[in-house]
Design a protein around this motif. Sequence first.
Motif, PDB file in Angstrom:
ATOM      1  N   ALA A   7      37.528   3.141  11.554  1.00 52.45           N
ATOM      2  CA  ALA A   7      36.949   2.845  10.231  1.00 52.45           C
ATOM      3  C   ALA A   7      37.041   4.073   9.330  1.00 52.45           C
ATOM      4  CB  ALA A   7      35.492   2.406  10.400  1.00 52.45           C
ATOM      5  N   PHE A  11      39.075   4.402   5.870  1.00 56.58           N
ATOM      6  CA  PHE A  11      38.328   4.810   4.676  1.00 56.58           C
ATOM      7  C   PHE A  11      39.018   6.020   4.041  1.00 56.58           C
ATOM      8  CE2 PHE A  11      33.565   4.551   3.301  1.00 56.58           C
ATOM      9  CZ  PHE A  11      33.911   4.762   1.978  1.00 56.58           C
ATOM     10  N   ALA A  12      39.399   6.974   4.891  1.00 56.29           N
ATOM     11  CA  ALA A  12      40.067   8.189   4.395  1.00 56.29           C
ATOM     12  C   ALA A  12      41.370   7.828   3.682  1.00 56.29           C
ATOM     13  CB  ALA A  12      40.333   9.150   5.551  1.00 56.29           C
ATOM     14  N   LEU A  15      40.634   6.766   0.325  1.00 58.99           N
ATOM     15  CA  LEU A  15      40.153   7.861  -0.530  1.00 58.99           C
ATOM     16  C   LEU A  15      41.304   8.740  -0.992  1.00 58.99           C
ATOM     17  CD1 LEU A  15      36.955   8.930   1.443  1.00 58.99           C
ATOM     18  CD2 LEU A  15      37.030   7.730  -0.736  1.00 58.99           C
ATOM     19  N   MET A  24      41.725  -0.848   4.322  1.00 58.63           N
ATOM     20  CA  MET A  24      40.274  -0.625   4.393  1.00 58.63           C
ATOM     21  C   MET A  24      39.484  -1.879   4.034  1.00 58.63           C
ATOM     22  SD  MET A  24      37.739   1.374   4.914  1.00 58.63           S
ATOM     23  CE  MET A  24      35.997   1.404   4.522  1.00 58.63           C
ATOM     24  N   PRO A  26      39.581  -5.106   4.605  1.00 51.50           N
ATOM     25  CA  PRO A  26      39.117  -6.098   5.600  1.00 51.50           C
ATOM     26  C   PRO A  26      37.886  -5.653   6.388  1.00 51.50           C
ATOM     27  CG  PRO A  26      41.502  -5.775   5.752  1.00 51.50           C
ATOM     28  CD  PRO A  26      40.978  -4.710   4.842  1.00 51.50           C
ATOM     29  N   LEU A  27      37.594  -4.360   6.401  1.00 51.86           N
ATOM     30  CA  LEU A  27      36.418  -3.871   7.136  1.00 51.86           C
ATOM     31  C   LEU A  27      35.126  -4.067   6.354  1.00 51.86           C
ATOM     32  CD1 LEU A  27      38.541  -2.597   8.957  1.00 51.86           C
ATOM     33  CD2 LEU A  27      37.262  -0.462   8.900  1.00 51.86           C
ATOM     34  N   LEU A  28      35.264  -4.335   5.041  1.00 50.89           N
ATOM     35  CA  LEU A  28      34.076  -4.377   4.182  1.00 50.89           C
ATOM     36  C   LEU A  28      33.611  -5.808   3.942  1.00 50.89           C
ATOM     37  CD1 LEU A  28      35.163  -1.698   1.555  1.00 50.89           C
ATOM     38  CD2 LEU A  28      33.681  -1.388   3.551  1.00 50.89           C
ATOM     39  N   SER A  29      32.299  -5.984   3.907  1.00 51.69           N
ATOM     40  CA  SER A  29      31.755  -7.304   3.594  1.00 51.69           C
ATOM     41  C   SER A  29      31.571  -7.406   2.083  1.00 51.69           C
ATOM     42  CB  SER A  29      30.428  -7.506   4.324  1.00 51.69           C
ATOM     43  OG  SER A  29      29.510  -6.509   3.950  1.00 51.69           O
ATOM     44  N   ARG A  34      35.401  -6.396  -5.990  1.00 52.27           N
ATOM     45  CA  ARG A  34      34.333  -5.429  -6.262  1.00 52.27           C
ATOM     46  C   ARG A  34      34.462  -4.235  -5.302  1.00 52.27           C
ATOM     47  NH1 ARG A  34      28.987  -4.827  -4.824  1.00 52.27           N
ATOM     48  NH2 ARG A  34      27.789  -3.707  -6.415  1.00 52.27           N
ATOM     49  N   ASN A  35      34.759  -4.533  -4.038  1.00 51.93           N
ATOM     50  CA  ASN A  35      34.918  -3.447  -3.068  1.00 51.93           C
ATOM     51  C   ASN A  35      36.074  -2.528  -3.453  1.00 51.93           C
ATOM     52  OD1 ASN A  35      32.759  -4.062  -1.421  1.00 51.93           O
ATOM     53  ND2 ASN A  35      33.955  -5.491  -0.147  1.00 51.93           N
ATOM     54  N   GLY A  37      37.020  -1.840  -6.480  1.00 56.29           N
ATOM     55  CA  GLY A  37      36.487  -0.974  -7.537  1.00 56.29           C
ATOM     56  C   GLY A  37      35.586   0.119  -6.977  1.00 56.29           C
ATOM     57  N   LEU A  38      34.785  -0.243  -5.965  1.00 59.65           N
ATOM     58  CA  LEU A  38      33.865   0.738  -5.380  1.00 59.65           C
ATOM     59  C   LEU A  38      34.611   1.813  -4.598  1.00 59.65           C
ATOM     60  CD1 LEU A  38      31.094  -1.804  -4.427  1.00 59.65           C
ATOM     61  CD2 LEU A  38      30.821   0.131  -5.994  1.00 59.65           C
ATOM     62  N   VAL A  41      35.549   4.241  -7.001  1.00 57.13           N
ATOM     63  CA  VAL A  41      34.439   5.139  -7.345  1.00 57.13           C
ATOM     64  C   VAL A  41      34.372   6.286  -6.332  1.00 57.13           C
ATOM     65  CG1 VAL A  41      31.920   5.335  -7.496  1.00 57.13           C
ATOM     66  CG2 VAL A  41      33.075   3.379  -8.540  1.00 57.13           C
ATOM     67  N   TYR A  42      34.465   5.937  -5.037  1.00 56.43           N
ATOM     68  CA  TYR A  42      34.444   6.975  -3.999  1.00 56.43           C
ATOM     69  C   TYR A  42      35.638   7.932  -4.149  1.00 56.43           C
ATOM     70  CZ  TYR A  42      30.646   5.052  -1.147  1.00 56.43           C
ATOM     71  OH  TYR A  42      29.420   4.650  -0.676  1.00 56.43           O
TER      72      TYR A  42
ATOM     73  N   GLN B 148      29.439  -2.119   2.292  1.00 51.49           N
ATOM     74  CA  GLN B 148      28.853  -2.452   3.595  1.00 51.49           C
ATOM     75  C   GLN B 148      29.955  -2.937   4.529  1.00 51.49           C
ATOM     76  OE1 GLN B 148      25.712  -5.231   2.352  1.00 51.49           O
ATOM     77  NE2 GLN B 148      24.251  -3.904   3.382  1.00 51.49           N
ATOM     78  N   HIS B 150      31.552  -5.150   7.837  1.00 51.09           N
ATOM     79  CA  HIS B 150      31.419  -6.350   8.666  1.00 51.09           C
ATOM     80  C   HIS B 150      30.897  -6.008  10.062  1.00 51.09           C
ATOM     81  CE1 HIS B 150      33.141  -9.294   6.073  1.00 51.09           C
ATOM     82  NE2 HIS B 150      34.302  -8.664   5.951  1.00 51.09           N
ATOM     83  N   TYR B 214      30.140  -1.611 -11.542  1.00 51.28           N
ATOM     84  CA  TYR B 214      30.192  -1.877 -10.105  1.00 51.28           C
ATOM     85  C   TYR B 214      28.811  -1.901  -9.471  1.00 51.28           C
ATOM     86  CZ  TYR B 214      35.091  -0.822 -10.854  1.00 51.28           C
ATOM     87  OH  TYR B 214      36.380  -0.820 -11.315  1.00 51.28           O
TER      88      TYR B 214
END
Lengths: 266, 284
Positions: A7, A11-12, A15, A24, A26-29, A34-35, A37-38, A41-42, B148, B150, B214
């Motif tokens: 993970a 993520f890296a 970034l 990355m 598929p790992l996020l809910s 929106r993810n 865009g976030l 942000v990171y 978050q 999964h 966001y």
Amino acid sequence: MSALLDAQRRFAGALRSAQGEPAMLPLLSGDAERNRGLLGVYRGNAVANANAALTLAYPVCRQITGDDYFDALVRRYWAQTPSTDGDLNRYGHSFADFLDGFEPVRALPYLPDVARLEWSVHVATTAADTAPLGGEAFAGLDPEALATARLRMTPGFALLGSAWPIADIWLQHQPDAAGGSGGAFDIDLEQAQYAVVWRDGLRVRVAALSAGAHAFWAAIALVGASFGDAWAGASTQEQDFNLAATIEQAIACGWLHHIETRGNEQ
Amino acid sequence: MILHPASPTGIGLRQPHYARVLEERPRIGFIEVHSENFFHDGGAALRTLERARECYPVSLHGVGLALASVDTRHDAHVERLAKLVQRIEPEFVSEHLCWSAVDGVHFNDLLPFPYTDEALALVAMRVNALQDRLCRPVMIENLSAYVQFHGAQMSEAEFLADLVCLTGCGLLLDLNNLYVNARNFGTDPMDALERLPMHAVREIHLAGHAVTEYGLIDTHGSAVCDDVWALLTAVRRRGVGAPALIEWDTDLPELDILLAEAARADRIGADAGTSDGDRHVCAA
């Protein structure tokens, strides 16, 4: 492989570049757009943190290039050489080397050496606090003891040589410079210059050095030469090398930390 | 060494305020700084912190240890922290529940990770090692996270509750982070408060956030919002007496604004009449 490591690697990747996002997401809910865009942000935070660190270490380079150009340089440098330490104050030591190899900077040929000077200033800012040696350390030394004496410089002391007048450029960009920073400069840009960086109490100072003085202190600080050998070397660099004035300056500025004479360490 | 017991709330001390705080010595409970900014051998910043330490208890708040990073070298960072702790003798030492580095690249940011058993084992090992090296308990802060995972096996609150039980560490309860997460993920911040180990709270962070397209972003760049003040009131009513701290990092205002925010936190504590924490027994 560890799921946590997997993970973090994904993520890296996101970034380092937007191209890493598909691995990355598929790992996020939650909503993927929106993810995306976030993650942006990171990614922006990571570059902004690098930028803050380099702005702190290289304020004169930032003044010389202007904010937008400096921001662009940071993005390129960060893409090539990201931080490797949890202490961001250590980031950016190779910025000058990056500038050396970065074609668009050729229009500002002195910039890499100004960056080298600024990194020495940055390092001196947080060097250990020490009590410098006073003139009394030399009192009563006979000529032979003086010739074989070895000197150590105070923490933060650094020497630089450049084909450009880096000490003058740095000094004229200081907030308390005559005419104010960003004012009209009266610098002969064709002039090569040696520079010295040192801690004066809690302040960091920069000055130009003659070729002889630079050779003298370089022999002592970088090679560990004896006083006599450094003097001989400096005299070949500069015919009228003035040893007394050089030592006087070192004592007045607090460059000397320790003198070791044969049979008499202090 | 609490010099101002009537004003227990602290402020994050940042460079533009150094001179005024040292000269005027305002009535604040303690000061907090980012540990990494003082990982030096000497110089003006370290001297300022040493002078401030003569007037105030100090909290060393780390941002670079990256406790949840699987693949990173921690030893040098821990040693630098240990040296600073020895030099400053702080009241508190804290770090964040986050990862920051992998494969030799450090992002110098507080990044979220999936709350799994694997992560819990790793972070607990690191916190135990840190506490052993420093010979003192540390506090771990809940994170503001914008995404978050999964694969999470528990909530952050449950993760922190287990971490407290496994290590005996304290909790640095950041109410703005709690609020930002609840708003961004559509949950009830009071629910998170219910699940967190309130008995372990040793310090409370208060800060402002930014509202963006966001969602809420934890910028530490504005005043504490009313909803976060309400959370402080709720925490005080639960009997948590741990000192609060005003954290402000970007668009830093005049010192007086920070002092006014600190005074407001003091009033909320005084109105609720809190004593120091109710004690729970660990469930794990």
